[in-house]
Design a protein around this motif. Structure first.
Motif, PDB file in Angstrom:
ATOM      1  N   ALA A   1       0.822  -1.221   0.000  1.00 20.54           N
ATOM      2  CA  ALA A   1       0.000   0.000   0.000  1.00 20.54           C
ATOM      3  C   ALA A   1       0.847   1.258   0.000  1.00 20.54           C
ATOM      4  N   ALA A   2       2.125   1.131   0.381  1.00 27.14           N
ATOM      5  CA  ALA A   2       2.987   2.318   0.416  1.00 27.14           C
ATOM      6  C   ALA A   2       3.217   2.890  -0.976  1.00 27.14           C
TER       7      ALA A   2
ATOM      8  N   SER B   1      -7.421   1.496  13.416  1.00 27.83           N
ATOM      9  CA  SER B   1      -7.764   2.911  13.390  1.00 27.83           C
ATOM     10  C   SER B   1      -6.807   3.679  12.486  1.00 27.83           C
ATOM     11  N   ALA B   2      -5.512   3.346  12.560  1.00 31.81           N
ATOM     12  CA  ALA B   2      -4.523   4.011  11.703  1.00 31.81           C
ATOM     13  C   ALA B   2      -4.763   3.677  10.234  1.00 31.81           C
ATOM     14  N   LEU B   3      -5.134   2.423   9.953  1.00 37.61           N
ATOM     15  CA  LEU B   3      -5.449   2.036   8.574  1.00 37.61           C
ATOM     16  C   LEU B   3      -6.661   2.794   8.051  1.00 37.61           C
ATOM     17  N   ALA B   4      -7.652   3.010   8.905  1.00 34.19           N
ATOM     18  CA  ALA B   4      -8.836   3.772   8.497  1.00 34.19           C
ATOM     19  C   ALA B   4      -8.450   5.197   8.111  1.00 34.19           C
ATOM     20  N   VAL B   5      -7.524   5.796   8.883  1.00 33.07           N
ATOM     21  CA  VAL B   5      -7.050   7.147   8.558  1.00 33.07           C
ATOM     22  C   VAL B   5      -6.327   7.150   7.212  1.00 33.07           C
ATOM     23  N   VAL B   6      -5.476   6.137   6.998  1.00 34.26           N
ATOM     24  CA  VAL B   6      -4.743   6.033   5.730  1.00 34.26           C
ATOM     25  C   VAL B   6      -5.714   5.945   4.553  1.00 34.26           C
ATOM     26  N   MET B   7      -6.747   5.114   4.685  1.00 39.23           N
ATOM     27  CA  MET B   7      -7.697   4.954   3.589  1.00 39.23           C
ATOM     28  C   MET B   7      -8.519   6.219   3.367  1.00 39.23           C
ATOM     29  N   ARG B   8      -8.908   6.886   4.449  1.00 41.71           N
ATOM     30  CA  ARG B   8      -9.670   8.136   4.290  1.00 41.71           C
ATOM     31  C   ARG B   8      -8.840   9.191   3.563  1.00 41.71           C
ATOM     32  N   ARG B   9      -7.565   9.283   3.911  1.00 42.98           N
ATOM     33  CA  ARG B   9      -6.694  10.256   3.248  1.00 42.98           C
ATOM     34  C   ARG B   9      -6.510   9.903   1.770  1.00 42.98           C
ATOM     35  N   ARG B  10      -6.354   8.617   1.509  1.00 45.78           N
ATOM     36  CA  ARG B  10      -6.160   8.188   0.116  1.00 45.78           C
ATOM     37  C   ARG B  10      -7.412   8.477  -0.704  1.00 45.78           C
ATOM     38  N   ILE B  11      -8.574   8.222  -0.114  1.00 44.90           N
ATOM     39  CA  ILE B  11      -9.833   8.488  -0.817  1.00 44.90           C
ATOM     40  C   ILE B  11     -10.014   9.988  -1.040  1.00 44.90           C
ATOM     41  N   ALA B  12      -9.684  10.797  -0.029  1.00 45.35           N
ATOM     42  CA  ALA B  12      -9.830  12.248  -0.155  1.00 45.35           C
ATOM     43  C   ALA B  12      -8.931  12.807  -1.251  1.00 45.35           C
ATOM     44  N   ALA B  13      -7.773  12.186  -1.464  1.00 48.73           N
ATOM     45  CA  ALA B  13      -6.836  12.661  -2.487  1.00 48.73           C
ATOM     46  C   ALA B  13      -7.154  12.117  -3.875  1.00 48.73           C
ATOM     47  N   HIS B  14      -8.062  11.159  -3.955  1.00 43.83           N
ATOM     48  CA  HIS B  14      -8.373  10.539  -5.245  1.00 43.83           C
ATOM     49  C   HIS B  14      -9.350  11.417  -6.023  1.00 43.83           C
ATOM     50  N   PRO B  15      -9.149  11.564  -7.349  1.00 45.58           N
ATOM     51  CA  PRO B  15     -10.076  12.380  -8.147  1.00 45.58           C
ATOM     52  C   PRO B  15     -11.518  11.888  -8.088  1.00 45.58           C
ATOM     53  N   TRP B  16     -11.690  10.575  -7.906  1.00 43.95           N
ATOM     54  CA  TRP B  16     -13.044  10.006  -7.835  1.00 43.95           C
ATOM     55  C   TRP B  16     -13.393   9.610  -6.403  1.00 43.95           C
TER      56      TRP B  16
ATOM     57  N   PHE C   1     -16.613   2.171  -3.439  1.00 43.02           N
ATOM     58  CA  PHE C   1     -15.336   1.887  -2.786  1.00 43.02           C
ATOM     59  C   PHE C   1     -14.638   0.716  -3.463  1.00 43.02           C
ATOM     60  N   ASP C   2     -15.404  -0.327  -3.807  1.00 41.95           N
ATOM     61  CA  ASP C   2     -14.816  -1.470  -4.513  1.00 41.95           C
ATOM     62  C   ASP C   2     -14.234  -1.039  -5.850  1.00 41.95           C
ATOM     63  N   LEU C   3     -14.929  -0.136  -6.549  1.00 46.59           N
ATOM     64  CA  LEU C   3     -14.438   0.352  -7.840  1.00 46.59           C
ATOM     65  C   LEU C   3     -13.129   1.121  -7.667  1.00 46.59           C
ATOM     66  N   LEU C   4     -13.054   1.946  -6.628  1.00 44.46           N
ATOM     67  CA  LEU C   4     -11.816   2.677  -6.368  1.00 44.46           C
ATOM     68  C   LEU C   4     -10.666   1.726  -6.054  1.00 44.46           C
ATOM     69  N   CYS C   5     -10.961   0.680  -5.276  1.00 44.99           N
ATOM     70  CA  CYS C   5      -9.920  -0.301  -4.944  1.00 44.99           C
ATOM     71  C   CYS C   5      -9.398  -1.003  -6.190  1.00 44.99           C
TER      72      CYS C   5
ATOM     73  N   ARG D   1      -2.785   1.185  -4.242  1.00 45.64           N
ATOM     74  CA  ARG D   1      -2.473   1.460  -2.833  1.00 45.64           C
ATOM     75  C   ARG D   1      -3.712   1.351  -1.954  1.00 45.64           C
ATOM     76  N   LEU D   2      -4.844   1.838  -2.450  1.00 46.38           N
ATOM     77  CA  LEU D   2      -6.085   1.723  -1.679  1.00 46.38           C
ATOM     78  C   LEU D   2      -6.508   0.266  -1.561  1.00 46.38           C
ATOM     79  N   HIS D   3      -6.316  -0.496  -2.646  1.00 47.69           N
ATOM     80  CA  HIS D   3      -6.664  -1.922  -2.616  1.00 47.69           C
ATOM     81  C   HIS D   3      -5.884  -2.650  -1.525  1.00 47.69           C
ATOM     82  N   PHE D   4      -4.584  -2.417  -1.462  1.00 48.80           N
ATOM     83  CA  PHE D   4      -3.767  -3.143  -0.480  1.00 48.80           C
ATOM     84  C   PHE D   4      -3.979  -2.601   0.931  1.00 48.80           C
TER      85      PHE D   4
END
Length: 202
Positions: free
Chosen positions: A41-42, A139-154, A164-168, A173-176
């Motif tokens: 995911a990194a 909890s830390a993983l949830a923060v990572v995913m929220r940040r990744r989603i917020a930075a994604h154009p979609w 969410f499945d479509l984004l993954c 990185r979001l998938h992993f």
């Protein structure tokens, strides 16, 4: 996230010493899986780098093989045949080498883990301390995913499960990260099952 997962791996290894309970072994496997997924995911390699890296490694093997065949005096036909055979045989090891290089780059991007990052309550038993660290990792993983989603154009598509499945599917990185989250959840369930068993045996 990385620090919590590393600490969880240390704690489950300590907890599993001298025990053969399947729940502890399952937790250990799931934590190891979550660490591997977190490394992926990194995203240390851009997507376009991997095909070029594979091609470069294969070109090096082909060039070295052809050069060696020429040095030993093989005819052109045999040189071609041996080079093609070596290239085919080396495909899987080369892909594994490329995976190892990618994981090395990702690990360097994650930074060195700091032991005992979650600081669980010292009054709890080791199994409950491990559970505390796993919850912190989730909890830390949830923060990572929220940040990744917020930075994604979609990113707005993630408001629904299908989105969410479509984004993954479109974001490695979001998938992993979501896979690491799933493995942590499974580890939590295994530790809770072990704690219930230990409580009944008292």
């Amino acid at each position: 996230m990385w620090r919590f997962l590393d600490e969880a791996a240390q704690r489950v290894a300590d907890l599993g010493e001298g025990q053969d309970h399947d729940a502890i072994q399952s937790a250990r496997i799931r934590i190891d899986d979550s660490i591997r997924a977190a490394i992926r995911a990194a995203g240390g390699f851009p997507r376009w780098v991997r095909p070029w890296l594979d091609a470069l490694l294969l070109a090096v093997v082909v060039w070295v093989t052809a050069t060696l065949c020429g040095l030993v005096g093989l005819p052109s036909g045999w040189t071609i045949a041996v080079t093609v055979l070596v290239a085919l045989v080396s495909l899987l090891p080369l892909f594994r080498l490329a995976d190892a290089l990618r994981d090395l780059v990702n690990r360097r991007g994650l930074g060195p883990p700091v032991p005992r990052a979650a600081s669980p309550p010292t009054s709890t038993v080791p199994g409950e301390q491990l559970l505390h660290v796993l919850v912190a990792a989730r909890s830390a993983l949830a923060v990572v995913m929220r940040r990744r989603i917020a930075a994604h154009p979609w990113g707005s598509a993630a408001r629904t499960a299908a989105g969410f499945d479509l984004l993954c599917q479109r974001d490695t990185r979001l998938h992993f990260a979501s896979l690491a989250d799933r493995c942590v959840c499974q580890a939590i369930v295994s530790v809770e099952r072990w704690l219930r068993t230990a409580e009944r045996d008292r």
